[in-house]
Design a protein around this motif. Sequence first.
Motif, PDB file in Angstrom:
ATOM      1  N   ARG A 149      32.594  42.065  37.500  1.00 42.22           N
ATOM      2  CA  ARG A 149      33.820  41.337  37.129  1.00 42.22           C
ATOM      3  C   ARG A 149      34.410  41.516  35.516  1.00 42.22           C
ATOM      4  O   ARG A 149      35.150  40.688  35.247  1.00 42.22           O
ATOM      5  CB  ARG A 149      33.545  39.808  37.429  1.00 42.22           C
ATOM      6  CG  ARG A 149      33.175  39.443  38.755  1.00 42.22           C
ATOM      7  CD  ARG A 149      33.067  37.976  39.025  1.00 42.22           C
ATOM      8  NE  ARG A 149      33.921  37.213  38.683  1.00 42.22           N
ATOM      9  CZ  ARG A 149      34.016  35.920  38.767  1.00 42.22           C
ATOM     10  NH1 ARG A 149      33.099  35.359  39.099  1.00 42.22           N
ATOM     11  NH2 ARG A 149      35.195  34.890  38.558  1.00 42.22           N
ATOM     12  N   ASN A 171      38.824  43.197  41.670  1.00 42.12           N
ATOM     13  CA  ASN A 171      39.563  43.192  43.053  1.00 42.12           C
ATOM     14  C   ASN A 171      41.012  42.848  42.564  1.00 42.12           C
ATOM     15  O   ASN A 171      41.702  42.347  43.638  1.00 42.12           O
ATOM     16  CB  ASN A 171      39.040  41.838  43.697  1.00 42.12           C
ATOM     17  CG  ASN A 171      37.577  42.055  44.254  1.00 42.12           C
ATOM     18  OD1 ASN A 171      37.157  43.228  44.577  1.00 42.12           O
ATOM     19  ND2 ASN A 171      36.853  41.212  44.433  1.00 42.12           N
ATOM     20  N   ALA A 228      42.809  41.543  40.411  1.00 37.68           N
ATOM     21  CA  ALA A 228      43.352  40.538  39.640  1.00 37.68           C
ATOM     22  C   ALA A 228      43.831  41.064  38.268  1.00 37.68           C
ATOM     23  O   ALA A 228      44.918  40.460  37.864  1.00 37.68           O
ATOM     24  CB  ALA A 228      42.279  39.723  39.388  1.00 37.68           C
ATOM     25  N   ASP A 232      38.480  38.526  36.128  1.00 39.47           N
ATOM     26  CA  ASP A 232      39.623  38.272  36.926  1.00 39.47           C
ATOM     27  C   ASP A 232      39.892  36.744  36.587  1.00 39.47           C
ATOM     28  O   ASP A 232      41.182  36.408  37.150  1.00 39.47           O
ATOM     29  CB  ASP A 232      38.887  38.396  38.378  1.00 39.47           C
ATOM     30  CG  ASP A 232      37.591  37.517  38.809  1.00 39.47           C
ATOM     31  OD1 ASP A 232      36.572  37.552  37.664  1.00 39.47           O
ATOM     32  OD2 ASP A 232      37.042  37.135  39.605  1.00 39.47           O
ATOM     33  N   ARG A 233      39.361  36.134  36.033  1.00 42.94           N
ATOM     34  CA  ARG A 233      39.875  34.688  35.654  1.00 42.94           C
ATOM     35  C   ARG A 233      40.074  34.568  34.300  1.00 42.94           C
ATOM     36  O   ARG A 233      41.014  33.745  33.995  1.00 42.94           O
ATOM     37  CB  ARG A 233      38.835  33.506  36.197  1.00 42.94           C
ATOM     38  CG  ARG A 233      38.339  33.577  37.716  1.00 42.94           C
ATOM     39  CD  ARG A 233      39.956  33.535  38.613  1.00 42.94           C
ATOM     40  NE  ARG A 233      40.526  32.305  38.480  1.00 42.94           N
ATOM     41  CZ  ARG A 233      40.130  31.146  39.122  1.00 42.94           C
ATOM     42  NH1 ARG A 233      39.262  31.165  40.130  1.00 42.94           N
ATOM     43  NH2 ARG A 233      40.776  29.976  38.742  1.00 42.94           N
TER      44      ARG A 233
END
Length: 390
Positions: A26, A74, A76, A150-151
């Motif tokens: 990530r 993914n 993002a 991703d966040r």
Amino acid sequence: MRALVWHGTQDIRCDTVPDPQIEDDRDAIIRVTACAICGSDLHLYDHFIPAMKKGDIMGHEFMGEVVETGRGVNGALKKGERVVIPFTIICGECDQCKRGFFSVCERSNRNRSMAAKVFGHGTAGLFGYSHLTGGYPGGQAEYVRVPFADRTHIKVPDSLTDEQVLFLGDIFPTGWQAAVQADIQPHDTVAVWGAGPVGQMAVRSAILLGARQVICIDSVPERLDMARAGGAITIDNSVESPVERLNELTGGKGPEKCIDAVGMEAHSPRALEQVYDRVKQAMMLESDRASVLREMIYVCRPAGILSIPGVYGGLIDKVPMGAVMNKGLTIRTGQTHVNRWTDDLLRRIEDGQIDPSFVITHRAGLEQGPELYRTFRDKKDNCIKVVLRP
């Protein structure tokens, strides 16, 4: 790569360090295009925040371009996208993140057990802010590894410059949260202690949220000038009493809402109080100076709200809890839940309601960073906010 590195108290150097690498699926690697020196960095510079280690990379206010992503991102984030990185690292999946309490994410602090020993519970991981918050390398560097990428990002449009959006990562949402959690009403007087970068954003946020009157307290002329330009009435606490002046401006009732944008290194204009706090701090009998908190508690209107975005790291002394209880004051504080606010704030920038770049006074390359830390700390050369271009 080049980065600003902590070597000890008041010792920041521009060193050559290893480039960051993808360590988790990530992760993403960001090429930094702009970063800033924050007032909170000065607490590390002066070594009032514990758990710093020689070699730690500084900085938590930065943005740049995505150059690499792990498989777990993914889609993002994609290579070449411009992003501002919040100083709070968030997983987006734990109970606290789901509730929007991003600064107390339950998963992002890889030294959570250390933080729990100090605070009772762990809080979120932060970039460049000691091993108490995860020991993550910061953004005053040419490249940064972003965990949970991703966040932990804010995508920004190409129509806006770096300087317009850079402060979405910290001081703009910090000033905004300070004003929002004060629950400002149209009849309110809001008093802001500190006209540094966060104080400036809190002043403008309080005005955007409809406060009847915003008053800013400081002693640095250029900072007071900037606060007045943003719509505040100003009080120079080196020449007049904030308590007397605030009572005068509110018909003796005091401000309904008070914001502490100073934090743990507050300077009191009252000589005995300043000496008391300095001596206690030097003897390690308290870690933080509480003169602003004491003054806010004393002058705030009964049933008012104290909002505290200023950073505190440990213990304070002589805080009048009797006044807090008997006056029915509400205290709201916390590190900023950056991603809770950024969609709205980005829209306000795009709509022209505010251009956060107004606060910038100094621009330089990374190599000038150590010198500018001193300039910023000592409030020399009219320095209010420094932006560095790696």
